[in-house]
Write a protein that holds these residues in place. Sequence first.
Motif, short mmCIF file in Angstrom:
data_model
loop_
_atom_site.label_atom_id
_atom_site.label_comp_id
_atom_site.label_asym_id
_atom_site.label_seq_id
_atom_site.Cartn_x
_atom_site.Cartn_y
_atom_site.Cartn_z
N SER A 245 0.53 35.62 22.28
CA SER A 245 0.29 34.81 23.48
C SER A 245 -0.99 35.26 24.16
O SER A 245 -1.29 36.45 24.22
CB SER A 245 1.46 34.94 24.46
OG SER A 245 1.13 34.38 25.72
N CYS A 247 -1.45 35.00 27.34
CA CYS A 247 -1.13 35.24 28.75
C CYS A 247 -1.47 36.68 29.17
O CYS A 247 -1.06 37.64 28.51
CB CYS A 247 0.34 34.97 29.00
SG CYS A 247 0.82 35.01 30.73
N CYS A 428 4.05 42.84 34.06
CA CYS A 428 4.36 41.49 34.53
C CYS A 428 4.53 41.47 36.05
O CYS A 428 4.05 40.55 36.73
CB CYS A 428 5.61 40.98 33.84
SG CYS A 428 5.38 40.58 32.08
N GLU A 444 2.13 30.29 34.23
CA GLU A 444 1.85 30.86 32.90
C GLU A 444 2.60 32.18 32.70
O GLU A 444 3.15 32.44 31.62
CB GLU A 444 0.35 31.10 32.74
CG GLU A 444 -0.49 29.83 32.70
CD GLU A 444 -1.97 30.13 32.72
OE1 GLU A 444 -2.33 31.33 32.60
OE2 GLU A 444 -2.77 29.19 32.85
N PHE A 448 5.55 33.09 29.99
CA PHE A 448 5.47 34.23 29.07
C PHE A 448 6.73 35.09 29.17
O PHE A 448 7.33 35.47 28.16
CB PHE A 448 4.23 35.08 29.38
CG PHE A 448 4.18 36.36 28.59
CD1 PHE A 448 3.69 36.38 27.29
CD2 PHE A 448 4.64 37.56 29.12
CE1 PHE A 448 3.66 37.55 26.54
CE2 PHE A 448 4.61 38.74 28.39
CZ PHE A 448 4.11 38.72 27.09
N PHE A 452 8.74 35.17 25.79
CA PHE A 452 8.24 36.23 24.91
C PHE A 452 8.79 37.62 25.25
O PHE A 452 8.37 38.61 24.67
CB PHE A 452 6.72 36.28 24.93
CG PHE A 452 6.06 35.06 24.36
CD1 PHE A 452 5.95 34.90 22.98
CD2 PHE A 452 5.59 34.05 25.16
CE1 PHE A 452 5.35 33.79 22.44
CE2 PHE A 452 4.99 32.92 24.63
CZ PHE A 452 4.87 32.79 23.27
#
Length: 457
Positions: A245, A247, A428, A444, A448, A452
């Motif tokens: 990804s 992100c 995160c 976004e 994620f 993920f």
Amino acid sequence: YSRGSASGSLVAYLTKITNMNSLMWDMSFERFMNPLRQGLADIDLDIQPSRRQEARGWFFNHPQLNSSDILTFGTVAYKGACDTIIRTSELTKQQGEQLKEMYADIRTEFELSDSDLFREKLPIEIDELAKRMGDYGDLIRKVVLLEGCIVSIGSHPAGVLVTDLDIRRKIGVITMEDKDTGEYKLVSQCDMKELDAMGYVKADALGLSTVGAIKRTVDYLGIEFPNPQNFNFHDGKVWEDIKKSPCMIFQFEENKAHEYMKTALDYVEVDKKLHTMSMMSGLIRPSGKSIRDRFLKGKVGDNGHPEIDKAFPNTSGFCVYQEDIIKFLSLFCGYDYAKADNIRKKIAKKASDEVFKPIINEIDMDFRNYFPTKYTTTDEQLDNVIKSFLEIVANSQKYGFSYNHALPYTMYGYIGAYYRYHNTIEYCTANLNEFHDKPDKLKEIYHFINNFTEIKI
């Protein structure tokens, strides 16, 4: 870490202005300082957005320094010039749209950017332009005159003039309201170009959210901000995770750029992936257009001569960065590094055709005269090599990326990916806090997390 030419200064590293050991990472010092450089080098720093004002305040509050904001001019771009002239004419809406479309097509034909002034680039004479515009010829003359006219003043968003001289007496200042604080601030009466010509130094303190996210992450973890000299840039699991990804991967968050990088990383071993990622940060820009497709198809080191292929080991034999242009001119045209960098600067400043064409002709002639004296070659090889290189030079006029800039930025991208893989919750969380006021970015990150990771929001 640093951004731009200051990465090449060992003194900047030793005095902790930057975090990049220029000897360890083979940075170009000549980009920072050389005998032919007329102006002093800028120091560009990326910091947490929340601390940008604090960093700027350090200069203003230093007892031995005099500092001010730097004047900027707001000018009319070509689209605005078209709108203004159309608005003051008797054209219908349809005719106005036709004028704009015709002029835009001509500018595209000559590869002019939105900020390029037609009268400076002058790809064709104004009379010829007016002729091609037909019934709109007289109006387009007014458009060309209006382009670049100053309509407002402001202050540089990040730059600070720093000197030990009396700014009020030597330069002059005006006061301007600060939009962020509502207070009045001192602003130089000269803009950046004028200050540079007089030999003054500018410090740039730019807020970079990626730096803020990394800083929040290490604070959550209770560790120091990562040092690029001893960070693990060869973690195979991180490199694999990067592919899943885009992100929160700095510089590669757009899907197209991320796809380019994924393809490129498959060609190299883990110990070369950092430099390959850095290389791709240059190739996704306009200057990489002529190389990108060849590289992504696996045509490594396809310059037309083996000696040139060997000269660029960190970019798979390709001439990618501004420093590579300097290296090519030095090794294969016989220029010293100072002259080579001087030419590189002229290219990077989007010189007019009047300035650019003689540079191209000079490089072509010097290469053809010098290269055969050092290396065995054929006329066909000379033609192929110089054609490819001059295409790179032409693309660099649009936006050529610097290795001194690309590598530190790539390190931010990788370090973010490292924490995304190894410390997912902390990284995160850091990004959610850092981008709390950007709904699209938050969407976004939520996507994620939910698709993920094992975390669910």
